[in-house]
Design a protein around this motif. Structure first.
Motif, PDB file in Angstrom:
ATOM      1  N   UNK A 239       0.829  -1.205   0.000  1.00  0.00           N
ATOM      2  CA  UNK A 239       0.000   0.000   0.000  1.00  0.00           C
ATOM      3  C   UNK A 239       0.862   1.253   0.000  1.00  0.00           C
ATOM      4  N   UNK A 240       2.029   1.190   0.616  1.00  0.00           N
ATOM      5  CA  UNK A 240       2.930   2.339   0.641  1.00  0.00           C
ATOM      6  C   UNK A 240       3.254   2.790  -0.781  1.00  0.00           C
ATOM      7  N   UNK A 241       3.562   1.841  -1.647  1.00  0.00           N
ATOM      8  CA  UNK A 241       3.908   2.193  -3.030  1.00  0.00           C
ATOM      9  C   UNK A 241       2.744   2.901  -3.716  1.00  0.00           C
ATOM     10  N   UNK A 242       1.528   2.394  -3.501  1.00  0.00           N
ATOM     11  CA  UNK A 242       0.353   3.022  -4.109  1.00  0.00           C
ATOM     12  C   UNK A 242       0.117   4.420  -3.551  1.00  0.00           C
ATOM     13  N   UNK A 243       0.262   4.569  -2.224  1.00  0.00           N
ATOM     14  CA  UNK A 243       0.059   5.879  -1.596  1.00  0.00           C
ATOM     15  C   UNK A 243       1.079   6.896  -2.116  1.00  0.00           C
ATOM     16  N   UNK A 244       2.330   6.483  -2.199  1.00  0.00           N
ATOM     17  CA  UNK A 244       3.383   7.394  -2.659  1.00  0.00           C
ATOM     18  C   UNK A 244       3.155   7.775  -4.121  1.00  0.00           C
ATOM     19  N   UNK A 245       2.830   6.789  -4.973  1.00  0.00           N
ATOM     20  CA  UNK A 245       2.572   7.090  -6.384  1.00  0.00           C
ATOM     21  C   UNK A 245       1.423   8.081  -6.532  1.00  0.00           C
ATOM     22  N   UNK A 246       0.365   7.850  -5.765  1.00  0.00           N
ATOM     23  CA  UNK A 246      -0.804   8.727  -5.872  1.00  0.00           C
ATOM     24  C   UNK A 246      -0.492  10.137  -5.379  1.00  0.00           C
ATOM     25  N   UNK A 247       0.155  10.246  -4.216  1.00  0.00           N
ATOM     26  CA  UNK A 247       0.468  11.570  -3.669  1.00  0.00           C
ATOM     27  C   UNK A 247       1.479  12.317  -4.539  1.00  0.00           C
ATOM     28  N   UNK A 248       2.400  11.573  -5.149  1.00  0.00           N
ATOM     29  CA  UNK A 248       3.353  12.211  -6.051  1.00  0.00           C
ATOM     30  C   UNK A 248       2.636  12.811  -7.256  1.00  0.00           C
ATOM     31  N   UNK A 249       1.676  12.054  -7.799  1.00  0.00           N
ATOM     32  CA  UNK A 249       0.915  12.533  -8.953  1.00  0.00           C
ATOM     33  C   UNK A 249       0.085  13.762  -8.608  1.00  0.00           C
ATOM     34  N   UNK A 250      -0.400  13.786  -7.377  1.00  0.00           N
ATOM     35  CA  UNK A 250      -1.250  14.899  -6.954  1.00  0.00           C
ATOM     36  C   UNK A 250      -0.461  16.128  -6.531  1.00  0.00           C
TER      37      UNK A 250
END
Length: 498
Positions: A239-250
């Motif tokens: 989940x960390x990878x998904x959270x980081x990818x999403x927050x980076x995109x945002x």
């Protein structure tokens, strides 16, 4: 970036797809620790709210001019609220500019200085100055703690974690009554009662030095590595990878938005106006339905009910404060299970019934000497707290921390908290005067009518945000402002029924 139910980490669709990644309240001690330390700001808020009600009984004994002036009594109580208005108003800007951690440290320093000044006050006017400083600290903390906890929390337990801040508020009120009782026979009673409030401020200052900054704020400030370090202590690797990818995109888009945000933009944007109406409106109704009137003046109300001894009044008020804390524990469970809206409506229904009981008890007590009505008033107070604390205690603060887009969260959180403190000031400054003028029974009836209006407000304007990510909540406001589409309807239904 297009927001879909399955692409957003923490959304209902995402957690249905990856149920093993769902967080529970007690699963991660790290996030509980963050919430507990940040929540000490709530403890300061609650302790100050509760301690002044008992201390005022003894301040009147020491200062004749206070004893003879209702206006001076109300000023001693409300000057902290006036300070909190200023603290909340600048707190949003401090949070955005310097971060949640530095805002917390500043609040602690100001609060501790105020506590020292109050304890050493040689006259009522120095005491009032100390109250002003304490209020400034509380005001900054009231903006910072809910936002910090919300931004560090997984969406599925965000309501419960933000509600721990409200538990600290009610726990602080309960603690203040214990302290009040402990110092009733000690020389310098009220000075100890007020001075002890500096201890949690110093404690939080020391602990906060070891806390990380909010991960979302770090992303906005382009400090991704620090943010990832924080998030790695909250989520498992997948989940960390998904959270980081999403927050980076945002984050880049949000940085661009944030650089252009001004105070008046809140009122120029239709969706933000709608969000602020709900956030500010709920916190205003929280105050105008009487909660801090009960907490500030509960020993005085108990005396009005016929129990004239200071210690007995404090003891009965301790029971009321204990119910407040216990009710908040129930609210922590219900807010992410029953949902925000249902919880607020149920709470207000019970508050309305309790205020009717209080009004009847005080009306009858004023026309007869029967002690039964004095006890009925105390029961009415306890019922009021029992209904208020699980719902209208945590729900307004939780919603205020989660309904604003990232780029508006600091400024709108500060504005909502300012609305709360202005409402608090109006109520606390006027309650005793209104009760003297029209009678306490009629005063409680007026509060009951306001509670009915609050019920209608929640029914009509407040969306259900249980289990929704920040980005899904943002979509709700956009669609409320400019029209619905099937995707948003799904989000609303997920929030209402998940």
């Amino acid at each position: 970036m297009t927001i879909t139910m399955q692409s957003t980490p923490g959304s209902s669709g995402y957690l249905d797809l990856y149920p093993e990644r769902k967080m529970s309240f007690f699963k991660n001690p790290y996030i509980l620790g963050l919430a507990a330390v940040a929540g000490i700001g709530g403890l300061l808020f609650g302790y100050d709210t509760g301690v002044i009600s008992g201390a005022l009984l003894y301040i009147k004994d020491d200062f004749e001019e206070v004893r003879n002036s209702s206006i001076l009594q109300e000023t001693i109580v409300s000057m902290a609220i006036a300070g909190a208005i200023v603290g909340a108003a600048v707190g949003g800007w401090i949070n955005d500019a310097y971060g949640r951690k530095k805002a917390t440290l500043l609040a602690d320093v100001i609060f501790a200085l105020g506590a020292i000044l109050m304890a050493a006050a040689p006259d009522p006017y120095v005491l009032i100055l100390g109250r002003l400083l304490v209020g400034l600290g509380v005001g900054i903390a009231s903006v910072t703690a809910p936002v910090y906890i919300a931004e560090a929390s997984p969406s599925e337990i965000r309501g419960s974690l933000v509600s721990t801040n409200v538990l600290m508020i009610t726990g602080g009120q309960f603690l203040s009554y214990l302290v009040n009782l402990a110092f009733t026979e000690v020389p310098g009673t009220w000075r100890w009662m007020l001075g002890v409030s500096g201890v949690p401020a110093v404690t939080q200052f020391v602990l906060t030095l070891f806390l990380p900054e909010s991960p979302r704020w770090l992303f906005i400030k382009n400090r991704k590595n620090e943010a990832v370090d924080v998030l790695s202590n909250i989520y498992d690797l997948a989940r960390l990878e998904d959270e980081v990818d999403f927050l980076t995109a945002q984050s880049e888009q949000e940085r661009q938005k944030r650089s252009n945000i001004k105070f008046w933009d809140v009122f120029k944007s239709k969706e933000i106006r709608l969000a602020f109406l709900v956030g500010g409106g709920l916190l205003a109704f929280q105050q105008f339905t009487g909660i801090n009137t009960v907490m500030y003046y509960s020993p005085t109300i108990v005396q009005m009910a016929g129990f004239h001894a200071n210690q007995l009044a404090l003891l009965l008020s301790l029971i009321v404060a204990g119910m407040n804390a216990a009710g908040t524990v129930l609210g922590i469970y219900l807010i992410d299970h029953a949902g925000r809206k249902k919880l607020a409506l149920s709470s207000l229904g019970g508050v309305i019934a309790s205020l009717i009981i209080l009004a009847f008890a005080f009306y009858m007590q004023s026309s007869t000497s029967n002690e039964l009505y004095g006890w009925l008033a105390v029961v009415g107070l306890a019922l009021y707290i029992g209904f208020f604390s699980p719902g209208m205690g945590p729900v307004p603060w939780t919603l205020s921390s989660e309904i604003y887009p990232e780029e508006y969260r600091g400024i709108c959180g500060g504005m909502s908290a300012t609305v709360c403190w202005v409402s608090n000031l109006i109520v606390s400054e006027s309650f005793l005067s209104i009760a003297d003028g029209i009678g306490i029974a009629s005063t409680f009836l007026i509060i009951g009518v306001i509670a009915v209006v609050a019920f209608v407000f929640v029914l009509v304007y407040v969306p259900e945000t249980k289990g929704l990510t920040f980005d899904e909540v943002e979509v709700i406001w956009r669609e409320r402002a400019w029209g619905k589409n099937p995707n948003t309807q799904n989000l609303l239904e997920q929030g209402s029924h998940s």
